[in-house]
Each structure stands twice: as structure tokens, then as C-alpha cells.
Design a protein around this motif. Structure first.
Motif, PDB file in Angstrom:
ATOM      1  N   GLN A  75       0.825  -1.202   0.000  1.00  0.00           N
ATOM      2  CA  GLN A  75       0.000   0.000   0.000  1.00  0.00           C
ATOM      3  C   GLN A  75       0.860   1.254   0.000  1.00  0.00           C
ATOM      4  O   GLN A  75       0.598   2.215  -0.738  1.00  0.00           O
ATOM      5  CB  GLN A  75      -0.925  -0.011   1.217  1.00  0.00           C
ATOM      6  N   ALA A  76       1.894   1.266   0.835  1.00  0.00           N
ATOM      7  CA  ALA A  76       2.779   2.433   0.876  1.00  0.00           C
ATOM      8  C   ALA A  76       3.503   2.620  -0.454  1.00  0.00           C
ATOM      9  O   ALA A  76       3.669   3.750  -0.936  1.00  0.00           O
ATOM     10  CB  ALA A  76       3.783   2.276   2.019  1.00  0.00           C
ATOM     11  N   GLU A  77       3.930   1.514  -1.070  1.00  0.00           N
ATOM     12  CA  GLU A  77       4.610   1.618  -2.363  1.00  0.00           C
ATOM     13  C   GLU A  77       3.670   2.147  -3.436  1.00  0.00           C
ATOM     14  O   GLU A  77       4.061   2.992  -4.260  1.00  0.00           O
ATOM     15  CB  GLU A  77       5.142   0.246  -2.754  1.00  0.00           C
ATOM     16  N   ALA A  78       2.432   1.668  -3.432  1.00  0.00           N
ATOM     17  CA  ALA A  78       1.462   2.163  -4.409  1.00  0.00           C
ATOM     18  C   ALA A  78       1.158   3.645  -4.192  1.00  0.00           C
ATOM     19  O   ALA A  78       1.009   4.414  -5.151  1.00  0.00           O
ATOM     20  CB  ALA A  78       0.170   1.347  -4.323  1.00  0.00           C
ATOM     21  N   THR A  79       1.081   4.057  -2.940  1.00  0.00           N
ATOM     22  CA  THR A  79       0.824   5.470  -2.652  1.00  0.00           C
ATOM     23  C   THR A  79       1.962   6.356  -3.133  1.00  0.00           C
ATOM     24  O   THR A  79       1.748   7.411  -3.748  1.00  0.00           O
ATOM     25  CB  THR A  79       0.613   5.665  -1.139  1.00  0.00           C
ATOM     26  N   ARG A  80       3.208   5.908  -2.868  1.00  0.00           N
ATOM     27  CA  ARG A  80       4.355   6.687  -3.341  1.00  0.00           C
ATOM     28  C   ARG A  80       4.430   6.712  -4.864  1.00  0.00           C
ATOM     29  O   ARG A  80       4.776   7.740  -5.465  1.00  0.00           O
ATOM     30  CB  ARG A  80       5.634   6.111  -2.742  1.00  0.00           C
ATOM     31  N   ASP A  81       4.077   5.585  -5.511  1.00  0.00           N
ATOM     32  CA  ASP A  81       4.071   5.555  -6.973  1.00  0.00           C
ATOM     33  C   ASP A  81       3.035   6.515  -7.529  1.00  0.00           C
ATOM     34  O   ASP A  81       3.279   7.224  -8.525  1.00  0.00           O
ATOM     35  CB  ASP A  81       3.796   4.123  -7.434  1.00  0.00           C
ATOM     36  N   ARG A  82       1.868   6.551  -6.890  1.00  0.00           N
ATOM     37  CA  ARG A  82       0.830   7.480  -7.352  1.00  0.00           C
ATOM     38  C   ARG A  82       1.289   8.933  -7.203  1.00  0.00           C
ATOM     39  O   ARG A  82       1.098   9.757  -8.105  1.00  0.00           O
ATOM     40  CB  ARG A  82      -0.452   7.249  -6.545  1.00  0.00           C
ATOM     41  N   ARG A  83       1.918   9.247  -6.075  1.00  0.00           N
ATOM     42  CA  ARG A  83       2.410  10.606  -5.889  1.00  0.00           C
ATOM     43  C   ARG A  83       3.463  10.968  -6.929  1.00  0.00           C
ATOM     44  O   ARG A  83       3.481  12.083  -7.460  1.00  0.00           O
ATOM     45  CB  ARG A  83       2.990  10.745  -4.479  1.00  0.00           C
ATOM     46  N   ALA A  84       4.350  10.005  -7.231  1.00  0.00           N
ATOM     47  CA  ALA A  84       5.394  10.279  -8.218  1.00  0.00           C
ATOM     48  C   ALA A  84       4.790  10.541  -9.598  1.00  0.00           C
ATOM     49  O   ALA A  84       5.226  11.448 -10.322  1.00  0.00           O
ATOM     50  CB  ALA A  84       6.375   9.111  -8.275  1.00  0.00           C
ATOM     51  N   ARG A  85       3.769   9.757  -9.952  1.00  0.00           N
ATOM     52  CA  ARG A  85       3.142   9.964 -11.255  1.00  0.00           C
ATOM     53  C   ARG A  85       2.403  11.295 -11.322  1.00  0.00           C
ATOM     54  O   ARG A  85       2.438  11.986 -12.351  1.00  0.00           O
ATOM     55  CB  ARG A  85       2.176   8.814 -11.548  1.00  0.00           C
TER      56      ARG A  85
END
Length: 307
Positions: free
Chosen positions: A179-189
């Protein structure tokens, strides 16, 4: 007679020494003495220093008044959002009333330990996982209030309660990591898309400014060449924009038009039209005359006799 008096004096001295040794007590600075006389509590609590009690009749119990650090064993429970966790804590408490700590509870240390464990289990069931991980100050205050209320009647006050560690199952740890990785990926995008949008707006403004001044494009090209040459590269790649070609083409057409207009004004006449292409001579069929056939074709039969 003298010997009897000496013997009696020695006996009294020995009895006094024994009595003094049996009655003398020393209370340390961080302790208080609670005296029970024939099972009844003596109202006066003995302060630190030297004190005396009645042997055989009195019994004195010393109570430590220092702050006690008690670890709470890890308690396993289910949070309000149905997650199994193990939580351990530490309790800081001290005795404020030595008489109540001796009279009102059998073992105040054991009582505080059990109360801490039950309170910790209760707070786990009332809280969610996010609160246990990020909002510990509020949970610590809730634990302190839950423990302090009954502890006051035991002559004990709870100074502080701290949650030390929250242990999660391995599956939950992996889920939270994803979940944390997906959240950081979304922020990066999102940040990358925002940067692309801002860059496109700036490039559009730059293109609009260069379209008004075509020479600015050439100056920008020269600046790019200078920036690339500063890296001391052996190979120089020079981009040649299409807009520059169009600019040069328009400039050439304008120059040709100006030259033609100047020649026309100088000669005073317009340029003659181009001569028409010579017309091909008419064939014998167009003139209606029969064309003479070659000798090798004269002996052929008519078309009607051909198979």
C-alpha cells in the motif's frame, strides 16, 4: 550484696541492649514505615531516620516511595478493524500513601501489573490499527486514565504509561508495504504529470514568443550549441529545426520576388509568355487519306478472312 547488685545491673544492661536491638528501626530516605500494633494500624507513619517500636507488639512494614518502572508483558488482541496485533507497554507509578498501599491492597505491585494488562487489552479492542501506529500519545493518555482511577484507592498514582512496540503479522506487514509503495508511486506519477503540464505551458509560451521573432530561434540554437560544446565532447550533434528551414525558404522566395520586380521595372516591359509547344503533324488517318503500307504487310489477308 555487692555481687548481687552487680549481677542485677549486668542483667538489666543486657536486657536493655536486647530491647534496644529489638525495638530500633532505621527508615531510609525513600521509604516510609507503616506500624501495625497488635494488628491495628498506628495512625502515625514513621518518617525517614531512626525510630523505635515495641518489640513483639509492633510490626513495621517499610514501603518504597520511589517511582517504579514496570514492564507490561506483550498482550495479543484484535483491533476494532479486525487486525490481530501484539502490544507491550511500560508503566511508571509510585506510592503516595504508604498506609493505603499496605492496608487496602494485598500486593500493590501485582495489582498494578494486572490492571495494566487488562487496560492494555481493552485499549487495543477500542482502537484501530492506524491509531496504534500513529496516534500513540492519545492511547497513552487513555491508558493512564484507565489505570489511575482504581489505583488512587490503593495509595498509588500512575505517572505515565507508554506503548513500546506494536507487532503485526507478516501478511499485514506485506500488505502495508504494498500500500505504501502504491501510494508513493501514485504521488510520483502525479508530480511527473504536473511537471509535464507546466513544462508544456512554458514551451508553448516560448514557441509563441519565437514565432513573433524568428531570429530568436536561431539565437536559441546557437545557445544550445554553446552549451553542448562546453562539455568537451568529441562528437557534436546539431539539431536543425524545420521552422528554420521554413524561415529560409520564405526568405528565398521574397528575395526572388524582389529581384523579378526590380528587373521588370528596369526593362519597362513584362516578361513574354513562354512559346507554345510545337503541335504534332497530322497523320494520314486525320487527313482521311489511306496510308501506304510497307511491303511486308501488303500480302496479309483482309481482317474478315482472319480466323
Amino acid at each position: 550484696m555487692v555481687e548481687e547488685l552487680v549481677t542485677a545491673g549486668v542483667a538489666v544492661a543486657c536486657a536493655g541492649t536486647v530491647y534496644l536491638m529489638a525495638a530500633a528501626r532505621v527508615v531510609k530516605q525513600y521509604e516510609r514505615g507503616v506500624v501495625l500494633r497488635l494488628g491495628r494500624l498506628v495512625s502515625q507513619v514513621r518518617e525517614p531516620g531512626f525510630t523505635m517500636i515495641v518489640p513483639i507488639v509492633d510490626r513495621m512494614r517499610k514501603v518504597n516511595m520511589q517511582i517504579v518502572t514496570m514492564p507490561v508483558p506483550a498482550q495479543e488482541g484484535i483491533t476494532r478493524d479486525n487486525v490481530t496485533v501484539r502490544v507491550d507497554a511500560v508503566v511508571y507509578f509510585k506510592v503516595v500513601d504508604a498506609a493505603d498501599a499496605v492496608i487496602r491492597v494485598e500486593d500493590y505491585r501485582f495489582a498494578v501489573s494486572q490492571m495494566a494488562q487488562t487496560s492494555l487489552r481493552s485499549i487495543i479492542g477500542k482502537s484501530e490499527l492506524d491509531d496504534l501506529l500513529s496516534n500513540r500519545e492519545k492511547l497513552n493518555q487513555g491508558l493512564e486514565l484507565m489505570m489511575d482511577s482504581p489505583a488512587i484507592g490503593w495509595g498509588v498514582t500512575v505517572d505515565r504509561v507508554e506503548i513500546k512496540d506494536v507487532s503485526l503479522p507478516e501478511t499485514m506487514k506485506r500488505s502495508m508495504a504494498r500500500q505504501a509503495e502504491a501510494t508513493r508511486d501514485r504521488r510520483a506519477r502525479v508530480i511527473n504529470a504536473d511537471a509535464e503540464l507546466q513544462a508544456s505551458k512554458k514551451l508553448a509560451e516560448a514557441a509563441l514568443a519565437m514565432s513573433d521573432q524568428p531570429a530568436a530561434l536561431q539565437l536559441r540554437l546557437l545557445q544550445t550549441v554553446v552549451a553542448v560544446a562546453a562539455e568537451k565532447n568529441s562528437t557534436l550533434v546539431l539539431p536543425f529545426p524545420v521552422e528554420l528551414l521554413r524561415f529560409l525558404e520564405r526568405s528565398g522566395l521574397q528575395a526572388q520576388a524582389q529581384t523579378a520586380a526590380a528587373e521588370a521595372e528596369r526593362d519597362g516591359v513584362q516578361r513574354p509568355a513562354a512559346p507554345a509547344a510545337p503541335r504534332a503533324p497530322r497523320t494520314a488517318v486525320e487527313h482521311g487519306a489511306e496510308a501506304e503500307l510497307p511491303p511486308e504487310l501488303a500480302d496479309l489477308p483482309p481482317v474478315e478472312d482472319l480466323p
